[in-house]
Design a protein around this motif. Structure first.
Motif, mmCIF file in Angstrom:
data_model
loop_
_atom_site.group_PDB
_atom_site.id
_atom_site.type_symbol
_atom_site.label_atom_id
_atom_site.label_comp_id
_atom_site.label_asym_id
_atom_site.label_seq_id
_atom_site.Cartn_x
_atom_site.Cartn_y
_atom_site.Cartn_z
ATOM 1 N N LYS A 73 0.844 -1.193 0.000
ATOM 2 C CA LYS A 73 0.000 0.000 0.000
ATOM 3 C C LYS A 73 0.881 1.246 0.000
ATOM 4 C CE LYS A 73 -2.298 1.075 3.660
ATOM 5 N NZ LYS A 73 -3.316 1.076 4.730
ATOM 6 N N LYS A 74 0.600 2.214 -0.889
ATOM 7 C CA LYS A 74 1.384 3.436 -1.004
ATOM 8 C C LYS A 74 0.731 4.569 -0.224
ATOM 9 C CE LYS A 74 3.171 2.290 -5.580
ATOM 10 N NZ LYS A 74 3.275 2.728 -6.990
ATOM 11 N N MET A 75 1.575 5.404 0.388
ATOM 12 C CA MET A 75 1.123 6.556 1.140
ATOM 13 C C MET A 75 1.585 7.828 0.427
ATOM 14 S SD MET A 75 -0.498 5.435 3.798
ATOM 15 C CE MET A 75 -0.630 3.955 4.842
ATOM 16 N N ALA A 76 0.696 8.768 0.189
ATOM 17 C CA ALA A 76 1.034 10.054 -0.432
ATOM 18 C C ALA A 76 1.109 11.109 0.659
ATOM 19 C CB ALA A 76 -0.012 10.433 -1.470
ATOM 20 N N VAL A 77 2.206 11.853 0.682
ATOM 21 C CA VAL A 77 2.417 12.891 1.702
ATOM 22 C C VAL A 77 2.234 14.257 1.066
ATOM 23 C CG1 VAL A 77 4.021 13.872 3.368
ATOM 24 C CG2 VAL A 77 4.018 11.401 2.939
ATOM 25 N N ARG A 78 1.379 15.098 1.625
ATOM 26 C CA ARG A 78 1.128 16.455 1.121
ATOM 27 C C ARG A 78 1.454 17.448 2.231
ATOM 28 N NH1 ARG A 78 -2.994 20.248 1.079
ATOM 29 N NH2 ARG A 78 -4.255 18.893 2.429
ATOM 30 N N VAL A 79 2.301 18.410 1.895
ATOM 31 C CA VAL A 79 2.717 19.421 2.872
ATOM 32 C C VAL A 79 1.884 20.678 2.667
ATOM 33 C CG1 VAL A 79 4.623 20.817 3.745
ATOM 34 C CG2 VAL A 79 5.051 18.489 2.909
ATOM 35 N N ASP A 80 1.261 21.145 3.715
ATOM 36 C CA ASP A 80 0.424 22.340 3.668
ATOM 37 C C ASP A 80 1.277 23.561 4.054
ATOM 38 O OD1 ASP A 80 -1.540 24.186 3.596
ATOM 39 O OD2 ASP A 80 -2.669 23.426 5.319
ATOM 40 N N PHE A 81 1.494 24.471 3.091
ATOM 41 C CA PHE A 81 2.317 25.663 3.326
ATOM 42 C C PHE A 81 1.495 26.883 3.733
ATOM 43 C CE2 PHE A 81 5.138 23.136 0.644
ATOM 44 C CZ PHE A 81 6.348 23.280 1.304
ATOM 45 N N THR A 82 0.235 26.708 3.966
ATOM 46 C CA THR A 82 -0.605 27.857 4.333
ATOM 47 C C THR A 82 -0.115 28.572 5.591
ATOM 48 O OG1 THR A 82 -2.509 26.781 3.301
ATOM 49 C CG2 THR A 82 -2.953 28.588 4.837
ATOM 50 N N PRO A 83 0.289 27.861 6.656
ATOM 51 C CA PRO A 83 0.794 28.577 7.846
ATOM 52 C C PRO A 83 2.066 29.380 7.575
ATOM 53 C CG PRO A 83 0.198 26.313 8.395
ATOM 54 C CD PRO A 83 0.178 26.416 6.900
ATOM 55 N N MET A 84 2.851 28.991 6.542
ATOM 56 C CA MET A 84 4.057 29.726 6.229
ATOM 57 C C MET A 84 3.749 31.143 5.757
ATOM 58 S SD MET A 84 6.645 27.799 6.851
ATOM 59 C CE MET A 84 7.930 28.611 5.932
ATOM 60 N N VAL A 85 2.596 31.338 5.108
ATOM 61 C CA VAL A 85 2.211 32.672 4.636
ATOM 62 C C VAL A 85 2.044 33.614 5.819
ATOM 63 C CG1 VAL A 85 0.479 33.980 3.366
ATOM 64 C CG2 VAL A 85 1.131 31.687 2.589
ATOM 65 N N ASP A 86 1.355 33.128 6.853
ATOM 66 C CA ASP A 86 1.162 33.953 8.045
ATOM 67 C C ASP A 86 2.492 34.261 8.720
ATOM 68 O OD1 ASP A 86 -1.541 33.905 7.588
ATOM 69 O OD2 ASP A 86 -1.875 32.143 8.862
ATOM 70 N N MET A 87 3.381 33.280 8.762
ATOM 71 C CA MET A 87 4.672 33.493 9.400
ATOM 72 C C MET A 87 5.509 34.507 8.625
ATOM 73 S SD MET A 87 7.558 30.703 10.517
ATOM 74 C CE MET A 87 8.092 30.415 8.832
ATOM 75 N N ASN A 88 5.451 34.443 7.298
ATOM 76 C CA ASN A 88 6.190 35.399 6.480
ATOM 77 C C ASN A 88 5.685 36.815 6.686
ATOM 78 O OD1 ASN A 88 7.901 33.492 5.346
ATOM 79 N ND2 ASN A 88 6.537 33.093 3.622
ATOM 80 N N MET A 89 4.370 36.967 6.794
ATOM 81 C CA MET A 89 3.813 38.296 7.017
ATOM 82 C C MET A 89 4.235 38.840 8.376
ATOM 83 S SD MET A 89 2.290 39.184 4.314
ATOM 84 C CE MET A 89 1.510 40.640 4.977
ATOM 85 N N LEU A 90 4.298 37.976 9.369
ATOM 86 C CA LEU A 90 4.745 38.410 10.693
ATOM 87 C C LEU A 90 6.206 38.834 10.663
ATOM 88 C CD1 LEU A 90 3.010 35.742 12.979
ATOM 89 C CD2 LEU A 90 2.434 38.174 12.782
ATOM 90 N N LEU A 91 7.030 38.088 9.941
ATOM 91 C CA LEU A 91 8.447 38.444 9.842
ATOM 92 C C LEU A 91 8.642 39.773 9.115
ATOM 93 C CD1 LEU A 91 10.046 34.975 9.014
ATOM 94 C CD2 LEU A 91 10.260 36.256 11.145
ATOM 95 N N ILE A 92 7.887 39.971 8.033
ATOM 96 C CA ILE A 92 7.991 41.230 7.288
ATOM 97 C C ILE A 92 7.598 42.407 8.166
ATOM 98 C CG2 ILE A 92 7.031 42.543 5.356
ATOM 99 C CD1 ILE A 92 6.799 39.903 3.835
ATOM 100 N N THR A 93 6.491 42.233 8.908
ATOM 101 C CA THR A 93 6.043 43.293 9.811
ATOM 102 C C THR A 93 7.080 43.571 10.889
ATOM 103 O OG1 THR A 93 3.749 42.600 9.438
ATOM 104 C CG2 THR A 93 4.179 44.034 11.326
ATOM 105 N N PHE A 94 7.690 42.526 11.399
ATOM 106 C CA PHE A 94 8.710 42.685 12.449
ATOM 107 C C PHE A 94 9.906 43.486 11.944
ATOM 108 C CE2 PHE A 94 12.688 41.078 14.263
ATOM 109 C CZ PHE A 94 12.507 41.409 15.604
ATOM 110 N N PHE A 95 10.407 43.125 10.757
ATOM 111 C CA PHE A 95 11.574 43.822 10.222
ATOM 112 C C PHE A 95 11.246 45.261 9.831
ATOM 113 C CE2 PHE A 95 13.117 39.412 9.336
ATOM 114 C CZ PHE A 95 14.242 39.482 10.148
ATOM 115 N N MET A 96 10.015 45.508 9.376
ATOM 116 C CA MET A 96 9.629 46.870 9.029
ATOM 117 C C MET A 96 9.599 47.765 10.256
ATOM 118 S SD MET A 96 6.610 46.319 6.203
ATOM 119 C CE MET A 96 6.253 48.080 6.186
ATOM 120 N N LEU A 97 9.175 47.219 11.385
ATOM 121 C CA LEU A 97 9.079 48.010 12.612
ATOM 122 C C LEU A 97 10.429 48.170 13.300
ATOM 123 C CD1 LEU A 97 5.751 46.570 14.102
ATOM 124 C CD2 LEU A 97 6.087 48.746 12.916
ATOM 125 N N CYS A 98 11.300 47.195 13.149
ATOM 126 C CA CYS A 98 12.569 47.203 13.883
ATOM 127 C C CYS A 98 13.739 47.764 13.079
ATOM 128 C CB CYS A 98 12.919 45.789 14.347
ATOM 129 S SG CYS A 98 11.717 45.110 15.509
#
Length: 217
Positions: free
Chosen positions: A19-44
């Motif tokens: 039996k084969k298993m397919a693995v799918r990685v969800d990158f949706t949380p990475m979008v939120d993390m990137n926005m937080l990092l951008i906001t952090f660097f803009m403020l600092c």
């Protein structure tokens, strides 16, 4: 998050495939993390401030008397004439229209214009270097350094450089000349329009004195 998908469950048996298993990685949380990092660097992060250069321009006030306009001592005045093909001419004091050799030619290199300015502004350059050393040794503060340097540059015995550019000169020529003002600690310099007399000096110099001084109005 990673998600494991089952492609189907076939019954185990002899000759059945694994039996084969397919693995799918969800990158949706990475979008939120990137926005937080951008906001952090803009403020600092502090925005870089544009570097400006103070330039003294001639006044348009018509009430200025001729005596005030000529208050600069001839021995302290140095006039630069910027011409085509990176040509740079200069004369000290008052122009001499009868002697074409009174106009000198130099270059924008360190052994050209810079050497001339350092010679005329030797005392001020030496004092500025001493102040830099005092600031490096923490003997004076940054504010004290700037204030004392400004006083040195505005001293009575410091030269006044008059920069005049022909229509054939380039913007780079003007920038190179202004850079030398900063390097040589020239505190009094102005940019003015070139006159007919100045153009005559250039033309007479290039023609080796073939023009008549009477042509100057």
């Amino acid at each position: 998050m990673a998600e494991i998908q089952d492609n189907g469950g076939s019954k185990k048996g002899k000759g059945s495939k694994q039996k084969k298993m397919a693995v799918r990685v969800d990158f949706t949380p990475m979008v939120d993390m990137n926005m937080l990092l951008i906001t952090f660097f803009m403020l600092c992060t502090s925005l870089s401030k544009p570097q400006t250069m103070e330039i003294s321009m001639p006044s348009n006030d018509k009430d200025i008397t001729e005596e005030q306009q000529n208050k600069v001592k001839a021995s302290q005045a140095l006039t630069l004439l910027l011409d085509a093909d990176n040509k740079l001419y200069y004369y000290e004091g008052e122009p001499n229209y009868k002697d074409y050799t009174s106009l000198k030619e130099t270059t924008y290199t360190a052994d050209g214009l810079r050497a001339i300015l350092l010679r005329k502004n030797y005392d001020a350059v030496k004092k500025v270097e001493e102040l830099k050393q005092k600031k490096a040794n923490l003997e004076i503060t940054e504010e004290q350094y700037k204030e004392q340097v400004a006083d040195v540059k505005a001293g009575k015995n410091t030269p006044t450089v008059i920069i005049k550019a022909t229509d054939k000169s380039t913007y780079r020529n003007l920038i190179d000349a202004l850079d030398e003002m900063q390097i040589c600690s020239i505190g009094k310099y102005v940019i003015v329009d070139i006159t007919e007399g100045d153009q005559f000096l250039i033309d007479n110099y290039t023609s080796k004195g073939q023009l008549s001084a009477n042509a100057v109005s």
